[in-house]
Design an enzyme around this catalytic site. Sequence first.
Site, short mmCIF file in Angstrom:
data_model
loop_
_atom_site.label_atom_id
_atom_site.label_comp_id
_atom_site.label_asym_id
_atom_site.label_seq_id
_atom_site.Cartn_x
_atom_site.Cartn_y
_atom_site.Cartn_z
N ARG A 34 0.87 -1.28 0.01
CA ARG A 34 0.04 0.06 0.01
C ARG A 34 0.79 1.22 -0.13
NH1 ARG A 34 -2.52 -4.02 -0.84
NH2 ARG A 34 -4.52 -4.36 0.22
N GLU A 180 -13.35 -16.10 5.69
CA GLU A 180 -13.02 -15.77 4.27
C GLU A 180 -11.88 -17.06 3.68
OE1 GLU A 180 -10.30 -12.38 4.01
OE2 GLU A 180 -10.69 -12.07 2.00
N LYS A 222 -17.29 -14.24 3.81
CA LYS A 222 -16.63 -13.46 2.86
C LYS A 222 -16.18 -14.28 1.77
CE LYS A 222 -13.02 -9.65 2.55
NZ LYS A 222 -12.89 -8.52 3.14
N GLY A 266 -8.15 -8.07 -6.18
CA GLY A 266 -7.30 -7.99 -7.27
C GLY A 266 -8.02 -7.30 -8.62
P1 13P Z 1 -9.32 -7.27 -1.24
O1 13P Z 1 -10.59 -6.53 -1.40
O2 13P Z 1 -8.10 -6.34 -1.76
O3 13P Z 1 -9.40 -8.86 -1.92
O4 13P Z 1 -9.16 -7.58 0.16
C1 13P Z 1 -10.45 -8.07 0.94
C2 13P Z 1 -9.66 -8.70 2.12
O5 13P Z 1 -10.28 -8.70 3.24
C3 13P Z 1 -8.44 -9.54 2.04
O6 13P Z 1 -8.23 -10.41 3.12
#
Ligand code: 13P
Length: 337
Positions: A34, A180, A222, A266
């Site tokens: 970042r 996630e 997620k 991405g």
């Molecule tokens: P991105 O939207 O950049 O994929 O990130 C979401 C996220 O929480 C990654 O762990």
Amino acid sequence: MQTPILIETIEKMMTPGKGVLAIDESNGTADKKRLAPIGVNGTPENRRRFRELFLDMDGNETFLSGVILYDETLKQSNSDEKPFVDILADKDIVIGIKVDEGAKDSDEFPGEKITAGIDGLDERLAGYYELGARFAKWRAVITIDTDSGLPTDGAIRKNAEILARYAELCHKNNIVPMIEPEVLLQGSHKMDIAEQVTGRTLTIVFEELDRRGVDAKYVILKTSMVVPGDASGELMESEKVGATTVRMLNNSIPQNIGGVVFLSGGQTSEQATENLDAIADEMQVQGAPWMMTFSFSRAIEMPVLEAWAGKDENVAEAQEIYVDILKRDAWAQRGML
Ligand code: 13P
């Protein structure tokens, strides 16, 4: 486990027209992915300024129901020394915390990753609840490489078992687990493979949650959208992404799931927004008993960080871009783009 606390958290997070900002990069990712690309040194102070740009902005609460933070940020403050957690609480934005310790190369499953961080998690979750966190995120990574036969069911199952244990510990601490299992978009696979792999992954994850007695009603998933691999040469078409993603989810997740949020993985900011809008439209067409919204990191942050470039004089302009992206994502969440 006090279900009224979990229900209140989920209802707030899944408020229509709002979504969840993932600003939970570990210090290493924040510095390398970042700040370095915009020419800013990775120091605690610069990471604090980066987070202030996104968290301490008048009006972001119109579009944000929640934010996911990293441990360091949870304990930091704005330039006037007001803690970020107090700023977010005043805006009624639900505070989440990334609690995994990263996806590590697996010896057991060569070429695949297993996420670390279960040791001591119970105590950490209790501490985060005290600091104001009401949901937590755990990311597992699933790699597609058809030439090498990846992903293996073994690696998916192992990550799923850990996700289920994590979700169980979250519930014990009255924290909503955001699970996630990210299926990476990097690779030469076509969209049909992405659909199969994501569906198989989610099926295994919910089998393991069930086996541990974790009620999906108090869980937020997620997930990746179903998109073609970035080196597949296949065109990414929003309508197809919407139709395939909704079909895959209807085939793979429990109907009573607390909510579904999408990562951007991405995709560009525009692609992620358009695909989200197409998913919302397709939920009307195919029918979907679950609620969904965005939980993007890169698709929200990158254009804003580029405009900011670490300079105070650019904050206003960067925040205009930020609000614009949030507004469009909020419209897309309702299929109103
Ligand atoms: P991105 O939207 O950049 O994929 O990130 C979401 C996220 O929480 C990654 O762990």
